[in-house]
Design an enzyme around this catalytic site. Sequence first.
Site, PDB file in Angstrom:
ATOM      1  N   ARG A 134      60.753  98.100  71.613  1.00  0.00           N
ATOM      2  CA  ARG A 134      60.808  96.672  70.989  1.00  0.00           C
ATOM      3  C   ARG A 134      59.527  96.439  70.252  1.00  0.00           C
ATOM      4  NH1 ARG A 134      57.870  92.797  75.378  1.00  0.00           N
ATOM      5  NH2 ARG A 134      56.675  94.423  76.444  1.00  0.00           N
ATOM      6  N   GLU A 177      70.843  80.909  71.836  1.00  0.00           N
ATOM      7  CA  GLU A 177      71.016  82.172  71.389  1.00  0.00           C
ATOM      8  C   GLU A 177      72.333  82.065  70.576  1.00  0.00           C
ATOM      9  OE1 GLU A 177      68.483  82.926  74.652  1.00  0.00           O
ATOM     10  OE2 GLU A 177      70.374  81.741  74.660  1.00  0.00           O
ATOM     11  N   PHE A 218      71.276  88.209  76.597  1.00  0.00           N
ATOM     12  CA  PHE A 218      71.517  87.023  75.815  1.00  0.00           C
ATOM     13  C   PHE A 218      72.266  87.367  74.485  1.00  0.00           C
ATOM     14  CE2 PHE A 218      67.319  85.624  77.931  1.00  0.00           C
ATOM     15  CZ  PHE A 218      67.954  85.289  79.200  1.00  0.00           C
ATOM     16  N   ASP A 274      62.020  91.671  85.932  1.00  0.00           N
ATOM     17  CA  ASP A 274      62.785  90.411  85.795  1.00  0.00           C
ATOM     18  C   ASP A 274      64.072  90.588  86.721  1.00  0.00           C
ATOM     19  OD1 ASP A 274      61.131  89.659  84.157  1.00  0.00           O
ATOM     20  OD2 ASP A 274      61.837  89.839  82.271  1.00  0.00           O
ATOM     21  N   ARG A 309      61.870  97.684  77.090  1.00  0.00           N
ATOM     22  CA  ARG A 309      60.894  96.915  77.091  1.00  0.00           C
ATOM     23  C   ARG A 309      59.619  98.081  77.684  1.00  0.00           C
ATOM     24  NH1 ARG A 309      59.715  93.167  82.682  1.00  0.00           N
ATOM     25  NH2 ARG A 309      57.765  92.492  81.933  1.00  0.00           N
TER      26      ARG A 309
END
Length: 312
Positions: free
Chosen positions: A10, A58, A83, A117, A167
């Site tokens: 990312r 989104e 998303f 998460d 990530r």
Amino acid sequence: MADVKKIATRESYGNALVALGEKYDNLVVLDADLAEATKTGIFKKAFPERHIDCGIAESNMVGIAAGIASTGKVPFCSSFAMFAAGRAFEQVRNSVGYPHLNVKIGATHAGISVGEDGASHQCNEDIALMRTIPGMTIINPSDDVEAKAAVEAAYKMDGPVYLRFGRLAVPVINDNADYKFEIGKGVVLKEGKDLTIFATGLEVNESLEAAKKLAEDGIDAEVINIHTIKPIDADLIVKSASKTGKVVTVEEHSVIGGLGGAVAEVLSEKCPTKMLRIGVKDTFGESGPAVKLLAKYELDAEGIYKQIKEFI
């Protein structure tokens, strides 16, 4: 031994956008209130007039990107994979895929390595979803070098592209002088004769490490990086499978509909081969440190090694 350089793809995505923005003034970046996490904030700082924050919307962002693409500009719209591919699927299908517009989707935080998460954000279904959209190109880079090359290749090609980024910081493995990125072409990283490991994303490095463990047991594994899931390199898949006679796919994605499914489709039609799919089994993830989750779901080098040993 010197420490191996690690960087999250990312981060590579954000840096690549800035580099391209300096060369091409028709590149526009959109985000959905996650610029710091997706790293498009790096682009926003450099080119604020070409960065659009669409808020937590989104689906609307994808529609805006489609409109921008229709003017001749090249929009990169960014959000978490859950998303970008999940929440906005209808808009990606109908507003981007159906008219085959030149929209690039930068989907970050894919797979279980999103970590703490938890299952709601760990998207293990995005490749499967995007593969069903006609004309959609899907790229899942393995490291910093490949991610930057993929972003530039996506910009230069005409048509919708889904770019998958992670990530977790991962080792840089493609920093060699002869590295070449080409959409739709797999890369043979290690030749072997006993079985072929087709890997994608962060699992490429883990598969290389697993191959070293297999070598200690006298098993010579061929390791191939499949960075482009669609269009997939069918010729290379058939060539390697014909040579080794056994195939393993490794992905940080559901074993249903991702790399494993794509390779199985090729082989079932062109070269029936004994095959094992390693990935997230038919289950959701859970909250926890990324590295520990990869180990629990047997997606680290040790887990891959054990599964392949049982397979052969």
